[in-house]
Design a protein around this motif. Structure first.
Motif, PDB file in Angstrom:
ATOM      1  N   LEU A  69      72.078  46.139  45.280  1.00  0.00           N
ATOM      2  CA  LEU A  69      70.687  45.769  44.371  1.00  0.00           C
ATOM      3  C   LEU A  69      70.777  46.244  43.057  1.00  0.00           C
ATOM      4  O   LEU A  69      70.637  45.321  41.812  1.00  0.00           O
ATOM      5  CB  LEU A  69      69.378  45.956  44.718  1.00  0.00           C
ATOM      6  N   LEU A  70      71.709  46.976  42.225  1.00  0.00           N
ATOM      7  CA  LEU A  70      71.829  47.624  41.756  1.00  0.00           C
ATOM      8  C   LEU A  70      72.369  47.187  41.048  1.00  0.00           C
ATOM      9  O   LEU A  70      72.105  46.744  39.394  1.00  0.00           O
ATOM     10  CB  LEU A  70      72.485  48.993  41.634  1.00  0.00           C
ATOM     11  N   PHE A  71      73.605  46.538  41.216  1.00  0.00           N
ATOM     12  CA  PHE A  71      74.504  45.370  40.348  1.00  0.00           C
ATOM     13  C   PHE A  71      73.799  44.344  39.810  1.00  0.00           C
ATOM     14  O   PHE A  71      74.292  43.710  39.233  1.00  0.00           O
ATOM     15  CB  PHE A  71      75.367  45.545  40.884  1.00  0.00           C
ATOM     16  N   PHE A  72      72.536  44.106  40.420  1.00  0.00           N
ATOM     17  CA  PHE A  72      71.865  43.018  39.901  1.00  0.00           C
ATOM     18  C   PHE A  72      71.089  42.849  38.752  1.00  0.00           C
ATOM     19  O   PHE A  72      70.633  42.186  38.314  1.00  0.00           O
ATOM     20  CB  PHE A  72      70.836  42.033  40.833  1.00  0.00           C
ATOM     21  N   VAL A  73      70.420  44.333  39.064  1.00  0.00           N
ATOM     22  CA  VAL A  73      69.283  45.010  37.618  1.00  0.00           C
ATOM     23  C   VAL A  73      69.348  44.138  36.582  1.00  0.00           C
ATOM     24  O   VAL A  73      68.613  43.903  35.637  1.00  0.00           O
ATOM     25  CB  VAL A  73      69.602  46.099  38.084  1.00  0.00           C
ATOM     26  N   PRO A  74      70.924  44.708  35.689  1.00  0.00           N
ATOM     27  CA  PRO A  74      70.853  44.411  34.114  1.00  0.00           C
ATOM     28  C   PRO A  74      70.563  42.441  34.243  1.00  0.00           C
ATOM     29  O   PRO A  74      70.391  42.155  33.249  1.00  0.00           O
ATOM     30  CB  PRO A  74      72.509  44.627  33.906  1.00  0.00           C
TER      31      PRO A  74
ATOM     32  N   LEU B  38      60.984  45.645  40.624  1.00  0.00           N
ATOM     33  CA  LEU B  38      60.183  46.581  40.020  1.00  0.00           C
ATOM     34  C   LEU B  38      61.652  47.743  39.050  1.00  0.00           C
ATOM     35  O   LEU B  38      60.401  48.167  37.549  1.00  0.00           O
ATOM     36  CB  LEU B  38      59.629  47.848  40.866  1.00  0.00           C
ATOM     37  N   CYS B  39      62.508  47.700  39.423  1.00  0.00           N
ATOM     38  CA  CYS B  39      63.263  48.268  38.360  1.00  0.00           C
ATOM     39  C   CYS B  39      63.620  47.366  37.048  1.00  0.00           C
ATOM     40  O   CYS B  39      63.440  48.171  35.584  1.00  0.00           O
ATOM     41  CB  CYS B  39      64.294  48.412  39.152  1.00  0.00           C
ATOM     42  N   PRO B  40      63.906  46.448  37.642  1.00  0.00           N
ATOM     43  CA  PRO B  40      63.588  45.626  36.466  1.00  0.00           C
ATOM     44  C   PRO B  40      62.981  45.592  35.303  1.00  0.00           C
ATOM     45  O   PRO B  40      62.581  45.084  34.111  1.00  0.00           O
ATOM     46  CB  PRO B  40      64.462  44.070  36.252  1.00  0.00           C
ATOM     47  N   LEU B  41      61.609  45.647  35.705  1.00  0.00           N
ATOM     48  CA  LEU B  41      60.307  45.318  35.201  1.00  0.00           C
ATOM     49  C   LEU B  41      59.602  46.239  34.728  1.00  0.00           C
ATOM     50  O   LEU B  41      60.006  46.690  32.786  1.00  0.00           O
ATOM     51  CB  LEU B  41      58.850  44.692  36.040  1.00  0.00           C
ATOM     52  N   LEU B  43      62.264  48.696  33.587  1.00  0.00           N
ATOM     53  CA  LEU B  43      63.445  48.945  32.530  1.00  0.00           C
ATOM     54  C   LEU B  43      62.770  47.671  30.854  1.00  0.00           C
ATOM     55  O   LEU B  43      63.104  47.782  29.826  1.00  0.00           O
ATOM     56  CB  LEU B  43      64.910  48.468  32.681  1.00  0.00           C
ATOM     57  N   ILE B  44      62.732  46.191  31.622  1.00  0.00           N
ATOM     58  CA  ILE B  44      61.929  45.287  30.578  1.00  0.00           C
ATOM     59  C   ILE B  44      60.566  46.111  29.704  1.00  0.00           C
ATOM     60  O   ILE B  44      61.077  45.832  28.649  1.00  0.00           O
ATOM     61  CB  ILE B  44      61.674  43.540  31.132  1.00  0.00           C
ATOM     62  N   ALA B  45      59.845  46.944  30.443  1.00  0.00           N
ATOM     63  CA  ALA B  45      58.702  47.942  30.158  1.00  0.00           C
ATOM     64  C   ALA B  45      59.273  48.415  28.204  1.00  0.00           C
ATOM     65  O   ALA B  45      59.295  48.731  27.029  1.00  0.00           O
ATOM     66  CB  ALA B  45      57.933  48.179  30.616  1.00  0.00           C
ATOM     67  N   ILE B  46      60.557  48.937  29.491  1.00  0.00           N
ATOM     68  CA  ILE B  46      61.352  49.995  28.602  1.00  0.00           C
ATOM     69  C   ILE B  46      62.251  49.357  26.779  1.00  0.00           C
ATOM     70  O   ILE B  46      61.365  49.846  25.914  1.00  0.00           O
ATOM     71  CB  ILE B  46      62.147  50.930  29.131  1.00  0.00           C
ATOM     72  N   ILE B  47      62.448  48.261  27.110  1.00  0.00           N
ATOM     73  CA  ILE B  47      63.122  48.223  26.092  1.00  0.00           C
ATOM     74  C   ILE B  47      62.190  47.420  25.373  1.00  0.00           C
ATOM     75  O   ILE B  47      62.081  46.850  24.019  1.00  0.00           O
ATOM     76  CB  ILE B  47      64.163  46.679  26.420  1.00  0.00           C
ATOM     77  N   GLN B  48      60.900  46.169  25.720  1.00  0.00           N
ATOM     78  CA  GLN B  48      59.760  45.756  24.993  1.00  0.00           C
ATOM     79  C   GLN B  48      58.964  46.571  24.001  1.00  0.00           C
ATOM     80  O   GLN B  48      58.749  46.409  23.236  1.00  0.00           O
ATOM     81  CB  GLN B  48      58.907  45.148  25.669  1.00  0.00           C
ATOM     82  N   LEU B  49      58.888  47.982  24.429  1.00  0.00           N
ATOM     83  CA  LEU B  49      58.003  49.308  24.119  1.00  0.00           C
ATOM     84  C   LEU B  49      59.487  49.838  22.568  1.00  0.00           C
ATOM     85  O   LEU B  49      58.602  50.342  21.928  1.00  0.00           O
ATOM     86  CB  LEU B  49      57.708  49.818  25.079  1.00  0.00           C
ATOM     87  N   SER B  50      60.047  49.819  22.806  1.00  0.00           N
ATOM     88  CA  SER B  50      60.726  50.590  22.094  1.00  0.00           C
ATOM     89  C   SER B  50      61.570  49.319  20.565  1.00  0.00           C
ATOM     90  O   SER B  50      61.824  47.824  20.899  1.00  0.00           O
ATOM     91  CB  SER B  50      62.309  50.968  22.779  1.00  0.00           C
ATOM     92  N   SER B  51      62.546  49.963  20.088  1.00  0.00           N
ATOM     93  CA  SER B  51      63.421  48.687  18.937  1.00  0.00           C
ATOM     94  C   SER B  51      64.192  48.238  19.461  1.00  0.00           C
ATOM     95  O   SER B  51      64.994  47.638  18.893  1.00  0.00           O
ATOM     96  CB  SER B  51      63.903  49.908  17.831  1.00  0.00           C
ATOM     97  N   LEU B  52      64.511  48.360  21.253  1.00  0.00           N
ATOM     98  CA  LEU B  52      65.751  47.933  21.389  1.00  0.00           C
ATOM     99  C   LEU B  52      66.091  46.156  21.167  1.00  0.00           C
ATOM    100  O   LEU B  52      64.686  46.046  21.883  1.00  0.00           O
ATOM    101  CB  LEU B  52      66.106  49.402  23.174  1.00  0.00           C
ATOM    102  N   GLN B  53      67.422  46.172  21.586  1.00  0.00           N
ATOM    103  CA  GLN B  53      67.799  44.454  21.965  1.00  0.00           C
ATOM    104  C   GLN B  53      68.001  43.940  23.003  1.00  0.00           C
ATOM    105  O   GLN B  53      69.007  45.628  23.742  1.00  0.00           O
ATOM    106  CB  GLN B  53      68.677  44.223  20.754  1.00  0.00           C
ATOM    107  N   PRO B  54      67.745  43.359  23.870  1.00  0.00           N
ATOM    108  CA  PRO B  54      68.398  42.985  25.595  1.00  0.00           C
ATOM    109  C   PRO B  54      69.689  42.663  24.944  1.00  0.00           C
ATOM    110  O   PRO B  54      69.825  43.309  26.120  1.00  0.00           O
ATOM    111  CB  PRO B  54      67.395  41.453  25.140  1.00  0.00           C
ATOM    112  N   SER B  55      70.311  42.475  23.688  1.00  0.00           N
ATOM    113  CA  SER B  55      71.330  42.058  24.485  1.00  0.00           C
ATOM    114  C   SER B  55      71.897  44.252  23.902  1.00  0.00           C
ATOM    115  O   SER B  55      73.558  44.029  24.849  1.00  0.00           O
ATOM    116  CB  SER B  55      72.510  41.689  22.779  1.00  0.00           C
ATOM    117  N   ASP B  56      71.539  45.137  23.830  1.00  0.00           N
ATOM    118  CA  ASP B  56      71.497  46.175  23.079  1.00  0.00           C
ATOM    119  C   ASP B  56      72.086  47.132  24.780  1.00  0.00           C
ATOM    120  O   ASP B  56      73.283  47.461  25.339  1.00  0.00           O
ATOM    121  CB  ASP B  56      71.549  47.199  22.825  1.00  0.00           C
TER     122      ASP B  56
END
Lengths: 126, 234
Positions: A69-74, B38-41, B43-56
């Motif tokens: 699952l970790l590898f799907f996260v990005p 949960l984990c991607p959400l 991370l998405i929150a962190i990216i949105q709140l910081s100045s990071l770009q999704p490509s970074d």
């Protein structure tokens, strides 16, 4: 701890050899199949042929499969690049995938369960 | 910052949040807390709140994305260990996956038509139930957009990982072969990950189901989907 890490890393390196061999072979022969699947077949054949022993790759392989699952996260985070699907159509798409996935799992499981029971019955009678 | 440092940070941050998500899901096994949600959400929150770009972020986490390749190779291990079991059930496996792949393509197509999807969206959604690298190949073959297909594959995985246990209970699937094939066919690697929680046999059937589903969908993409699309879209 150190020894365990070294074992896993060296096993991971061996799995990578098969991965890169698969990618290379798929590229050279321009196969319509991804390199990772070719790598899977190469490793499977090597295991059956006794060229590779299960113990040489089992620990790293187990780790890779357990943390899949970790590898799907990005990729899941990559949905951010598709902000335009966060609208009504996005919601409809979500619904479509939910309903379709449910039907697919139910149909596949139902078929397998039926055939399994019939086969077991047949074995009992013979 | 150098690329190496960016990758080091992205790798560690992703891993720590993933581990934490797993702990949360283990303690409160609610669908909303599924690690792939949960984990991607977070991370998405962190990216949105910081100045990071999704490509970074994509660059910084590329080591984990890369691991999908070797992980696919590692699926040879359960297949090798359970080869006799698979040989014994080969008819069940082939029939169920043939049914599953046809239902996957058929239901996606029919529902797309009902919802008036067309063009790229409709074509890109057809191969969504198979593993990413092959879904991309199928998408190219039938004229879809590979990146859009990837999104649908991931969403299918997340949804499948969540609803899989409910389908198994609702359909009263008792045998490891039925449970494994349903999960591997319906939700590729994510379903297989779930199947391994049920047991090693379930995991093996799921693995083989996932691989067979990918193979058969490649065949349908060449033989069946083009004419299906011609009939339905024209």
């Amino acid at each position: 701890m150190v020894r365990k890490t070294i074992t896993i890393l060296s096993q991971l390196a061996l799995i990578h050899v098969f991965y890169f061999a698969g990618v290379g072979l798929a590229h050279i022969l321009s196969l319509p199949v991804p390199g990772s699947i070719v790598g899977l077949v190469l490793l499977l054949l090597s295991l059956f042929a006794g060229i590779v022993k299960l113990e040489w790759i089992e620990k790293a392989g187990g780790w890779l499969l357990a943390e899949l699952l970790l590898f799907f996260v990005p990729s899941a985070v990559g949905i951010l690049n598709y902000k335009e699907i966060l609208n009504w159509q996005g919601l409809e798409t979500l619904l479509l995938i939910l309903v379709s996935t449910f039907i697919v799992m139910a149909a596949t499981g139902f078929t397998a369960e039926r055939l399994y029971r019939r086969k077991r019955k047949g074995e009992h009678h013979s | 910052m150098t690329t190496a440092l960016i990758i080091l940070i992205g790798t560690i941050v992703t891993y720590v949040i993933y581990r934490a998500s797993k702990v949360v899901y283990k303690k409160w096994p609610l669908p909303f807390f599924h690690p792939l949600l949960l984990c991607p959400l977070i991370l998405i929150a962190i990216i949105q709140l910081s100045s990071l770009q999704p490509s970074d972020y994509a660059l910084s986490s590329s080591l984990w994305t890369h691991m999908l390749g070797p992980a696919t190779v590692a699926f040879a291990i359960p297949i090798y260990k359970h080869a006799p079991l698979l040989r014994k059930n080969i008819t069940i496996i082939l029939t169920s996956i043939a049914a599953g792949t046809l239902v996957a393509i058929g239901s996606s197509l029919l529902l797309s038509l009902v919802l008036h999807f067309n063009g790229d969206l409709l074509i890109s959604i057809l191969p969504r139930s198979i593993t990413t690298p092959i879904a991309i190949e199928v998408s190219k073959t039938i004229g879809g957009l590979p990146t859009l297909t990837t999104v649908f594959v991931i969403v299918t995985g997340v949804i499948g990982g969540i609803i899989g246990p409910y389908v198994i209970r609702l359909m009263a699937l008792k045998s490891p072969v039925a449970r494994g094939l349903a999960l591997g066919m319906g939700a590729h690697g994510v379903g297989t990950n779930k199947a391994m929680e049920y047991g090693e046999q379930e995991g093996t059937f799921s693995t083989i189901g996932m691989i067979m589903a990918a193979g058969m969908t490649l065949v349908w993409a060449g033989l069946l989907i083009p004419s299906l699309l011609q009939i339905t879209i024209l």
